[in-house]
Design an enzyme around this catalytic site. Structure first.
Site, PDB file in Angstrom:
ATOM      1  N   CYS A  60       0.838  -1.284  -0.053  1.00  0.00           N
ATOM      2  CA  CYS A  60       0.135  -0.117  -0.170  1.00  0.00           C
ATOM      3  C   CYS A  60       0.935   1.235   0.216  1.00  0.00           C
ATOM      4  O   CYS A  60       1.593   1.403   0.778  1.00  0.00           O
ATOM      5  CB  CYS A  60      -1.003   0.126   1.159  1.00  0.00           C
ATOM      6  N   CYS A  84       0.525   3.526   3.210  1.00  0.00           N
ATOM      7  CA  CYS A  84       0.919   3.008   4.641  1.00  0.00           C
ATOM      8  C   CYS A  84       2.091   3.523   5.182  1.00  0.00           C
ATOM      9  O   CYS A  84       3.081   3.848   4.356  1.00  0.00           O
ATOM     10  CB  CYS A  84       1.175   1.453   4.761  1.00  0.00           C
ATOM     11  N   HIS A 139      -4.293   0.752   8.144  1.00  0.00           N
ATOM     12  CA  HIS A 139      -4.704   0.289   6.957  1.00  0.00           C
ATOM     13  C   HIS A 139      -5.987  -0.375   6.781  1.00  0.00           C
ATOM     14  O   HIS A 139      -6.895  -0.251   5.845  1.00  0.00           O
ATOM     15  CB  HIS A 139      -3.780  -0.712   6.221  1.00  0.00           C
ATOM     16  N   ASN A 191     -13.650   9.802  -1.737  1.00  0.00           N
ATOM     17  CA  ASN A 191     -14.107   8.860  -2.420  1.00  0.00           C
ATOM     18  C   ASN A 191     -14.068   7.316  -1.529  1.00  0.00           C
ATOM     19  O   ASN A 191     -12.892   7.086  -1.473  1.00  0.00           O
ATOM     20  CB  ASN A 191     -13.685   8.492  -3.620  1.00  0.00           C
ATOM     21  N   SER A 230      -9.300   3.903  -5.536  1.00  0.00           N
ATOM     22  CA  SER A 230      -8.473   2.736  -5.872  1.00  0.00           C
ATOM     23  C   SER A 230      -7.342   2.065  -4.569  1.00  0.00           C
ATOM     24  O   SER A 230      -6.746   1.209  -4.965  1.00  0.00           O
ATOM     25  CB  SER A 230      -7.415   3.155  -7.123  1.00  0.00           C
ATOM     26  N   HIS A 264      -6.962   2.034   1.886  1.00  0.00           N
ATOM     27  CA  HIS A 264      -6.242   2.818   3.111  1.00  0.00           C
ATOM     28  C   HIS A 264      -7.339   3.903   3.141  1.00  0.00           C
ATOM     29  O   HIS A 264      -7.546   4.543   2.439  1.00  0.00           O
ATOM     30  CB  HIS A 264      -4.864   3.041   2.736  1.00  0.00           C
ATOM     31  N   HIS A 318      -8.459   7.252   3.593  1.00  0.00           N
ATOM     32  CA  HIS A 318      -8.001   8.363   3.045  1.00  0.00           C
ATOM     33  C   HIS A 318      -9.063   9.404   2.241  1.00  0.00           C
ATOM     34  O   HIS A 318      -9.974   8.738   1.571  1.00  0.00           O
ATOM     35  CB  HIS A 318      -6.575   8.380   2.187  1.00  0.00           C
ATOM     36  N   GLN A 331      -9.152  13.461   0.133  1.00  0.00           N
ATOM     37  CA  GLN A 331      -8.263  14.344  -0.814  1.00  0.00           C
ATOM     38  C   GLN A 331      -8.794  15.616  -0.814  1.00  0.00           C
ATOM     39  O   GLN A 331      -9.730  15.850  -0.003  1.00  0.00           O
ATOM     40  CB  GLN A 331      -8.581  13.913  -2.491  1.00  0.00           C
TER      41      GLN A 331
HETATM   42  O1  LIG Z   1      -7.646  10.672  -7.423  1.00  0.00           O
HETATM   43  P1  LIG Z   1      -8.079   9.119  -7.457  1.00  0.00           P
HETATM   44  O2  LIG Z   1      -8.159   8.677  -6.206  1.00  0.00           O
HETATM   45  O3  LIG Z   1      -6.893   8.408  -8.383  1.00  0.00           O
HETATM   46  O4  LIG Z   1      -9.463   9.118  -8.695  1.00  0.00           O
HETATM   47  C1  LIG Z   1     -10.663   9.196  -8.134  1.00  0.00           C
HETATM   48  O5  LIG Z   1     -11.196  10.461  -7.789  1.00  0.00           O
HETATM   49  C2  LIG Z   1     -11.009  11.450  -8.658  1.00  0.00           C
HETATM   50  C3  LIG Z   1     -11.539  12.671  -8.095  1.00  0.00           C
HETATM   51  O6  LIG Z   1     -13.065  12.768  -7.477  1.00  0.00           O
HETATM   52  C4  LIG Z   1     -11.736  11.337  -9.975  1.00  0.00           C
HETATM   53  O7  LIG Z   1     -11.211  12.215 -10.793  1.00  0.00           O
HETATM   54  C5  LIG Z   1     -11.348   9.752 -10.321  1.00  0.00           C
HETATM   55  O8  LIG Z   1     -11.911   9.615 -11.582  1.00  0.00           O
HETATM   56  C6  LIG Z   1     -11.443   8.630  -9.507  1.00  0.00           C
HETATM   57  O9  LIG Z   1     -11.078   7.663 -10.094  1.00  0.00           O
END
Ligand SMILES: O=P(O)(O)O[C@H]1O[C@H](CO)[C@@H](O)[C@H](O)[C@H]1O
Ligand SMILES: O=P(O)(O)O[C@H]1O[C@H](CO)[C@@H](O)[C@H](O)[C@H]1O
Lengths: 340, 340
Positions: free
Chosen positions: A52, A55, A114, A154, A162, A165, A167, A169
């Site tokens: 990961c 981590c 994690h 997300n 993806s 873990h 998190h 943004q």
């Molecule tokens: O930034 P990540 O986690 O790689 O990506 C994810 O969040 C982003 C922000 O909402 C999007 O644009 C991506 O399509 C999504 O897969």
């Protein structure tokens, strides 16, 4: 009589924050579902995963290594969608219009563990996350080239996440995005006409009625807005009007962390799974203008509709016409209250 | 120089039809993908499936049986999101606003052959579909209680389609939906200022440049709009300005069917799969007002980004801030052109 109508007939509801309508079809839940089933999130994860890149101690794609962090950790995304190095430009070529968009993308690790998610963390652990959001908001918001700071998460593969873990943004950018412009306009109009924030009056109305209320503590309200789009969409709203999370008092921070803990844990109980969602905080822009009319809030947009594997699709009609939902805000709020 | 900037730096582009901006991050395709993989659509389907409620002769949930139709067939959805039986109502209760939304939902079978999609049909088969759309548009649009007729298709399980039998839908309703209101306003402003439709001038500009052009016949243009959101989003636009599909001449109908055939077949070649999308036609409302400024068009919103199993997620940032894309409209158009 009115309540009855809204639980039985197709109707539209008005979003007071964006000025847009959404279609509600309460009778439509009877529809059988033969379409796509989502994968359920796998078994329990280990507390540390050597593959990961979030981590503590592990190496990332950039070649940098994460420190041995013990509560939270933030760094700039190795594949940032917003760049800050280039020169500003404006293109006006007939009917083609483009402008540079500068900014930065940050990754916010909620915990070194994690295996966790916000739903498993205690209030003080979530308070650390709130502290980090505040700090990032202050730092990014004070930059000359940043006019808006979008904090979001997300959660779950079905929401494009993806890495499991825990998190979130932060994307901070040089212009004010569409959704924020809509909410700015309507809050401003209301404030000028009423000398009170739109959401102060809205939570006042919801607290007197309680039909859509999900949870409440001394400083925060958790509710399903009357105009919710996603099946179990909720909002966390501070009771005291504040334009941005930089204005949270120490006590309010604890209250906010408690509200997040409550709703994420309740979500996990709903379909007995790690409940996927996108969440985000809408707050005042940071361009130095007057935003006294803003009342910041956090929203959760979870896609699941019927079970851990059947989600609501926002597709053809929803993309071309308007959002549509199958269960009412009132029945969704009742289900969440019953789980608590 | 300008072209170069747009292929390398984060920027925003303006949608002339909706007035909204979208974020473009051309450098971001280098990002590795460890997230969700979509299932690929299964093997070849039979021409007739006895368990399919859209195949000729079969019984539906309502108990009705489909006729032995030989080209197209339309019926009212057994689980319609819009109802037409109830009385109109308006609720204004403090900050809560709701209104009845009356209407109907129609299912449009494109072919009796269960194994087909538009991509496999020939131009004359697709012309039958266009004829049915016209007929439905005329009938629904002439109803007193219908002000807008939304024609659309959800193709593929990943787009919420629960039955692979080739079909689309029409939702017709008593108010004009959000997305149509936005496009109405901007087309009207342009028409009043220029005495020409916005899209006439736009296709004129795109045809002189050809960077985003994908296909062209005597009556229609297929292009990736400068402001495209979805990775391989396209628009089919009639060269002659017309407010709605009811105005298509016989020759134009053939041209429209040819454009649909071209783009759906090209999509299937892109990742060598039955390419999922939501498509829809935006056209003038049917409330009897003056819509001379409208220039109808059909859009395709396909989610796949990198392969048959990796899609673009419109999640956290996109829901809370603004749409974001990773490849440019220009590079997507080039790939589609090369496949043709
Ligand atoms: O930034 P990540 O986690 O790689 O990506 C994810 O969040 C982003 C922000 O909402 C999007 O644009 C991506 O399509 C999504 O897969
Ligand atoms: O009408 P269907 O095919 O059952 O359902 C599909 O299309 C509808 C219209 O876009 C959406 O509301 C549903 O979420 C989707 O699953």
């Amino acid at each position: 009589i009115q309540k009855d109508i809204l639980q039985n007939q197709s109707h539209k509801r008005f979003n007071i924050l964006t000025g847009e309508w959404i279609l509600v079809s309460p009778h439509r839940t009877k529809r059988p579902w033969q379409g796509q089933q989502e994968k359920q999130a796998g078994d329990k994860r280990p507390s540390y995963d050597e593959s990961c890149y979030l981590c503590p101690g592990n190496e990332r794609a950039s070649g940098d290594s994460n420190p041995q962090y013990t509560d939270t950790y933030a760094f700039t995304n190795d594949f940032a969608a917003l760049q800050s190095k280039s020169d500003p430009f404006i293109i006006n070529d007939g009917l083609l219009r483009a402008e540079s968009e500068l900014g930065t993308c940050r990754v916010i690790c909620f915990s070194p563990d994690h295996s966790k998610s916000l739903a498993h963390m205690d209030t003080s652990g979530i308070e650390n996350v709130v502290n980090l959001w505040q700090e990032e908001f202050r730092q990014l918001g004070s930059r000359e080239d940043i006019r808006y700071v979008q904090i979001f998460e997300n959660k779950g593969a079905v929401m494009g996440c993806s890495n499991p873990h825990p998190h979130g943004q932060i994307w901070a950018q040089s212009s004010i995005p569409n959704e924020v412009i809509k909410k700015d306009k309507r809050q401003k109009d209301y404030y000028e006409n009423n000398q009170k924030s739109l959401l102060s009056d809205y939570i006042h109305q919801e607290l007197s009625n309680k039909e859509r209320l999900v949870y409440e503590n001394g400083h925060f309200v958790v509710l399903i807005p009357f105009w919710a789009v996603w099946p179990f969409e909720t909002m966390i709203i501070p009771k005291r009007q504040q334009a941005h999370i930089g204005q949270l008092s120490a006590e309010e921070k604890t209250g906010f962390a408690d509200a997040i803990r409550f709703i994420t844990a309740t979500y996990d109980k709903l379909f007995d799974c790690s409940f996927p969602y996108s969440s985000g905080i809408h707050q005042a822009p940071t361009d130095g203008k007057d935003y006294d009319h803003w009342h910041w809030h956090m929203s959760f947009y979870p896609p699941l509709l019927r079970s851990a594997t059947v989600k609501k699709f926002m597709v053809g009609y929803e993309m071309f016409a308007m959002p549509q939902r199958d269960i009412t805000a009132e029945s969704a709020a009742q289900r969440l209250r019953e789980l608590a």
